[in-house]
Write a protein that holds these residues in place. Structure first.
Motif, PDB file in Angstrom:
ATOM      1  N   CYS A  93      -4.697   1.576   9.819  1.00 65.36           N
ATOM      2  CA  CYS A  93      -3.682   1.764  10.877  1.00 65.36           C
ATOM      3  C   CYS A  93      -4.543   2.605  12.174  1.00 65.36           C
ATOM      4  O   CYS A  93      -5.155   3.678  11.957  1.00 65.36           O
ATOM      5  N   THR A  95      -3.562   3.805  14.941  1.00 63.65           N
ATOM      6  CA  THR A  95      -2.899   5.066  15.418  1.00 63.65           C
ATOM      7  C   THR A  95      -3.202   6.217  14.845  1.00 63.65           C
ATOM      8  O   THR A  95      -3.862   7.256  15.287  1.00 63.65           O
ATOM      9  N   LEU A  96      -3.117   6.082  13.207  1.00 67.80           N
ATOM     10  CA  LEU A  96      -3.700   7.185  12.626  1.00 67.80           C
ATOM     11  C   LEU A  96      -5.424   7.438  12.429  1.00 67.80           C
ATOM     12  O   LEU A  96      -5.639   8.531  12.472  1.00 67.80           O
ATOM     13  N   CYS A 128       5.029   3.629   5.071  1.00 64.92           N
ATOM     14  CA  CYS A 128       4.036   2.611   5.458  1.00 64.92           C
ATOM     15  C   CYS A 128       2.765   2.981   4.653  1.00 64.92           C
ATOM     16  O   CYS A 128       2.505   4.352   4.754  1.00 64.92           O
ATOM     17  N   ALA A 130      -0.166   3.446   5.391  1.00 64.12           N
ATOM     18  CA  ALA A 130      -1.204   3.997   5.876  1.00 64.12           C
ATOM     19  C   ALA A 130      -0.958   5.492   6.015  1.00 64.12           C
ATOM     20  O   ALA A 130      -1.709   6.394   6.149  1.00 64.12           O
ATOM     21  N   GLN A 131       0.546   5.937   5.753  1.00 63.51           N
ATOM     22  CA  GLN A 131       0.686   7.264   6.232  1.00 63.51           C
ATOM     23  C   GLN A 131       0.152   8.232   5.354  1.00 63.51           C
ATOM     24  O   GLN A 131      -0.653   9.092   5.689  1.00 63.51           O
ATOM     25  N   LEU A 273       4.447  -2.245  18.222  1.00 68.79           N
ATOM     26  CA  LEU A 273       4.055  -1.215  19.142  1.00 68.79           C
ATOM     27  C   LEU A 273       3.259  -1.699  20.446  1.00 68.79           C
ATOM     28  O   LEU A 273       2.357  -2.528  20.220  1.00 68.79           O
ATOM     29  N   MET A 346      14.296   0.854  11.014  1.00 66.88           N
ATOM     30  CA  MET A 346      12.857   0.590  11.174  1.00 66.88           C
ATOM     31  C   MET A 346      12.470   0.985   9.446  1.00 66.88           C
ATOM     32  O   MET A 346      11.393   0.415   8.956  1.00 66.88           O
ATOM     33  N   PHE A 350      11.180  -2.287   6.393  1.00 64.63           N
ATOM     34  CA  PHE A 350      10.239  -2.334   5.686  1.00 64.63           C
ATOM     35  C   PHE A 350      10.451  -3.111   4.462  1.00 64.63           C
ATOM     36  O   PHE A 350       9.237  -3.634   3.937  1.00 64.63           O
ATOM     37  N   SER A 378      -4.135  -3.896  13.495  1.00 66.04           N
ATOM     38  CA  SER A 378      -4.048  -2.426  12.969  1.00 66.04           C
ATOM     39  C   SER A 378      -2.780  -1.698  12.897  1.00 66.04           C
ATOM     40  O   SER A 378      -2.774  -0.608  12.754  1.00 66.04           O
ATOM     41  N   CYS A 379      -1.811  -2.368  12.938  1.00 67.38           N
ATOM     42  CA  CYS A 379      -0.484  -1.717  12.298  1.00 67.38           C
ATOM     43  C   CYS A 379       0.167  -2.830  11.429  1.00 67.38           C
ATOM     44  O   CYS A 379       1.114  -3.649  11.886  1.00 67.38           O
ATOM     45  N   LYS A 380      -0.201  -2.657  10.223  1.00 67.05           N
ATOM     46  CA  LYS A 380       0.441  -3.678   9.155  1.00 67.05           C
ATOM     47  C   LYS A 380       1.611  -3.524   8.900  1.00 67.05           C
ATOM     48  O   LYS A 380       2.627  -4.407   8.555  1.00 67.05           O
ATOM     49  N   GLY A 381       2.306  -2.227   9.179  1.00 61.71           N
ATOM     50  CA  GLY A 381       3.584  -1.908   8.728  1.00 61.71           C
ATOM     51  C   GLY A 381       4.580  -2.589   9.800  1.00 61.71           C
ATOM     52  O   GLY A 381       5.596  -3.372   9.358  1.00 61.71           O
ATOM     53  N   GLY A 382       4.384  -2.136  11.040  1.00 66.38           N
ATOM     54  CA  GLY A 382       5.160  -2.715  12.341  1.00 66.38           C
ATOM     55  C   GLY A 382       5.033  -4.530  12.582  1.00 66.38           C
ATOM     56  O   GLY A 382       6.035  -5.026  12.898  1.00 66.38           O
TER      57      GLY A 382
END
Ligand code: SF4
Ligand code: SF4
Lengths: 437, 375
Positions: A93, A95-96, A128, A130-131, A273, A346, A350, A378-382
């Motif tokens: 991810c 963002t992270l 998700c 990544a979190q 995003l 959201m 998932f 790089s956002c596998k969740g979204g």
């Protein structure tokens, strides 16, 4: 779509208040340690009420400098590279990763006055992949204790099982925070925060719903600006009150046909995003009289909706509006669990089981002329099921386009190509550049 | 070795095996996408659980459904379904794991005719004390759903029988893995993986029969493989037998692994409890964790280190499915753990197919360095 009409447009009256709130929260975060208040890392926009029972706290979130980093391409790249040197792959991810990279570069926790402020503990809601994985790395970096609240991604028919699991973890989290901070937890504060968190999300859903109006009273860029408050402070009274103010103002704009974009004649949704560091993708459609009015993900991420079996959304009612009295910790945690497991699309999406249907309903309900998907490496969740969502739209005759990129890693976006592609897409919708531009 | 031949045959002809089983028994076959699916409950309903795997052949059929930046394994599995390779399945099931395979499951459910599809919630933070109750309740719901669909009651006796068969299967495979601790392991890494893979496709009772015969033979084996560089394979889903054969052809022995087509699949047994479903839940909580489940405690690290010690590992290959983020988060930590214990590592990234020439050069060089260190 080609008729030209100019709508009245004006800035939001409550914009200034939002900026003040953002500044207040920012300062209170940096001052927390000085005031002897706990400073909390993590959270990622969920369950922020949980820490409210500790009294005033500084909420560090994923790090206060995300927006600043996103405005500075070189800095963003340096953050990514720092994380990559540590072995974190480019498909984790972004963002992270930025957050972790800035910690490795030693400015994630540097206050505007140059002090290095170390958070006291990390608590994170994990929905998700990544979190918690990133939070664990950040906690190890700072040498602070970490608690993960595992958000169950569970079909609605067995939601009670998931709810019990989540509630029981939240009880553990409260006891854990008391132990870590040696502070007595005040349930009254929790109760108030949960009401606020609910109010904030319902307001978010309402302003999203107002976007159905033609012309749209807001645009996606504005929603982006509002997210800062939602990410770490949606449980605060100031945020909930401000969102109510925003809601009233947006309702007024709808009544008076005040638009975010004066020449709106084509309405677009952006899914996934948006690249935070790039302005031109958001801007280019305006040349054609098109505007991004939002997106399923943007509405779903902080909005409280009732989701019907066919994927249609209806703005949810707060527990108070439904006649539910939140009297104690159990009630509060139950309300919080319901907010995220049942009413936040959201999270429920998932599971993916309704994600396509929801996309179609949003495109139809919000009268979108086209949908733009970012296939975000790089956002596998979204990004999950974007391809299926696109198929769903195709079946309903709703035009869409995809572009590859990353919401938070500028190296992943081929800007010129994407803009060309976007321009061709707009032309394929029958649009020509506005004569006035 | 007859048993190994049998396993190889089943792995190669997995679809034929399942179809013949179906014709012979009249039972249903259930495809599963993740090893966290509690097969014991399915088996107790008289249903054959078979793991859905990719074929490692180039394809583009999944691109219409899953974006290419999700792992090759998830796309390859879906491609097999879309191509009709699994048309004999009566149902599919997955357990909550990564977003990649969740897409495979949902796209399968949407586009491939099937009469039963089931999503089991498997807590991500399995070590949390509340996970056991949650999972036990999920297993109760699954049991009910299977009974309703199959028309077969899952009695306590049926669960006991299933638990017994699965425990035997795990015990036998663990005993065979034990033999790989020998200086001259009696079975190769590729052979061991064929055994594990066959277990995922076969009726466990039949697999047990062959395992017993294999164990007996291996125990008596005096010679075994040439002693040499001892490697561990750590990583995301990696059933590419071609890669294992390639590595072992270069003069190393793959003696142990930590991945889900290897030891993670069978390492621990169910410890009997009055509440059978709780006992099954406990087994999945206790099993060596996949990175998607190792959220806070880093329980994988001491386990990996123990295997390194027990199997006298000289070096580890960290094999990573391209775009697999759950493993992507763990790899740096595993790498530095091994480094701090003087275990060199080689990182390789796999796709649906592997670049044989490039891998050969890198693995060869890695083995050579290790060989010099051992000497
Ligand atoms: S949904 Fe995307 S941005 Fe959010 S944590 Fe997951 S990968 Fe990161
Ligand atoms: S854990 Fe990794 S290899 Fe396994 S399905 Fe998920 S992404 Fe693919």
């Amino acid at each position: 779509m080609n008729t030209l009409q100019k709508y009245e447009t004006k800035p939001l009256d409550c914009w200034q208040r939002m900026k003040e709130l953002r500044k207040d929260y920012f300062l209170s975060m940096w001052k927390a340690k000085e005031r002897g208040e706990p400073l909390i890392l993590g959270g990622y926009a969920m369950l922020s009420s949980l820490s409210a029972g500790l009294g005033d706290c500084g909420i560090f979130g994923v790090g206060p400098y995300f927006s600043r980093i996103m405005r500075d391409r070189d800095l963003a790249i340096r953050c990514h590279e720092a994380a990559e040197v540590k072995g974190l792959a480019a498909d984790t991810c972004a963002t992270l990763r930025v957050s972790l990279g800035s910690a490795l570069l030693d400015f994630h926790n540097r206050s505007p006055w140059g002090d290095m402020v170390v958070p006291d503990f990390c608590i994170d809601a994990h929905a998700c992949e990544a979190q918690a994985k990133t939070s664990l790395m950040l906690s190890e970096h700072y040498g602070i204790p970490f608690f993960a609240v595992d958000i169950p991604i569970i079909p609605e028919s067995r939601i009670e099982i998931g709810k019990n699991y989540l509630i029981s973890q939240m009880h553990q989290a409260i006891e854990w925070m008391e132990k870590v901070t040696k502070k007595k937890y005040d349930d009254e504060l929790l109760l108030e925060a949960v009401q606020n968190e609910w109010r904030s999300q319902v307001c978010w859903a309402k302003i999203s719903d107002f976007q159905k109006a033609i012309p749209a009273p807001l645009d996606l860029k504005m929603f982006n600006s509002f997210t800062t408050l939602m990410v770490s402070a949606k449980h605060k009274k100031g945020t909930a009150d401000w969102l109510q103010m925003l809601c009233d103002e947006v309702e007024d704009r709808v009544k008076n046909q005040i638009a975010a974009f004066a020449w709106e004649r084509c309405r677009l949704l952006h899914e996934g995003l948006p690249p935070w560091y790039n302005k031109s993708i958001m801007k280019l459609p305006q040349k054609y009289g098109a505007t991004f009015i939002g997106g399923r993900m943007m509405f779903a991420i902080h909005g409280a909706f009732e989701v019907a079996g066919d994927g249609a959304w209806k703005v949810a009612k707060t527990p108070t509006e439904r006649g539910i009295v939140i009297k104690n910790r159990d009630d509060a945690l139950n309300a919080l669990a319901e907010l995220y497991l049942i009413y936040t699309p959201m999270i429920s999406s998932f599971l993916l089981s309704l994600k396509v249907e929801e996309q179609v309903k949003v495109a139809q309900g919000w009268k979108a002329d086209g949908v733009i998907f970012i296939l975000d490496r790089s956002c596998k969740g979204g990004a999950a099921h974007h391809v299926e969502q696109r198929l769903g739209l195709q079946n309903e005759g709703i035009p869409s386009m995809v572009y590859e990129g990353s919401s938070a890693d500028p190296r992943e976006l081929q800007e010129i190509q994407v803009l060309d592609h976007l321009e061709s897409f707009l032309q394929s919708l029958g649009l020509t550049p506005l004569p006035l531009t | 070795m007859e048993a190994l031949d049998k396993f190889q045959q089943v792995v190669t002809e997995r679809h034929q095996y399942a179809q013949e089983w179906k014709a012979r028994t009249g039972g249903k076959v259930m495809g599963y996408l993740c090893t966290y699916v509690p097969e014991e409950v399915i088996y107790a309903a008289g249903i054959l659980p078979v793991r859905i795997m990719g074929s490692h052949e180039p394809q583009d059929i999944s691109e219409m459904h899953i974006y290419g930046m999700y792992c090759a394994h998830s796309r390859d599995c879906l491609a097999q379904g879309l191509k009709g390779e699994y048309s004999y399945l009566d149902g599919i099931i997955t357990a909550h794991s990564c977003m990649h395979i969740r897409q495979t499951f949902d796209s399968w459910r949407r586009h491939i005719p099937i009469t039963f599809s089931y999503y089991l919630y498997m807590p991500a933070h399995l070590v949390n004390p509340s996970a056991r109750d949650c999972l036990t309740e999920e297993l109760q719901a699954l049991k009910q759903a299977l009974e309703d669909w199959s028309g077969n009651t899952i009695s306590t006796q049926a669960l006991d029988h299933s638990i017994e068969i699965y425990n035997t299967n795990r015990r036998l495979m663990r005993q065979i893995y034990e033999l790989r601790k020998r200086e001259r392991p009696p079975i190769s890494g590729a052979g061991s993986m064929e055994m594990v893979l066959a277990s995922m496709f076969m009726d466990k009772e039949e697999h047990n029969y062959w395992l017993r015969s294999m164990l007996e033979e291996l125990q008596q084996e005096k010679n075994g493989l040439e002693p040499g560089v001892r490697l561990m394979l750590i990583g995301s889903e990696s059933d590419d037998l071609g890669f294992l054969h390639l590595t072992e052809s270069l003069g190393a022995n793959l003696v142990i692994d930590d991945h889900c087509t290897g030891s993670r699949y069978f390492w621990n047994e169910i410890i009997p409890e009055e509440d059978r479903l709780a006992a099954i839940a406990q087994r999945y909580i206790q099993r060596p964790l996949c990175p998607q489940k190792d959220l806070v405690e880093r329980r994988r690290l001491p386990h990996i280190l123990q295997l390194v010690k027990d199997y006298k590992v000289h070096g580890a290959i960290l094999i990573q499915q391209k775009f697999c983020d759950p493993h992507g988060y763990d790899l740096p930590v595993i790498k530095s753990l091994l480094k701090s214990h003087n275990i060199p590592t080689l990182e390789l990234e796999t796709d649906i197919t592997i670049p044989v020439g490039q891998f050969r050069t890198r693995v060869e060089a890695f083995i050579e360095v290790l060989r010099q260190e051992i000497l």
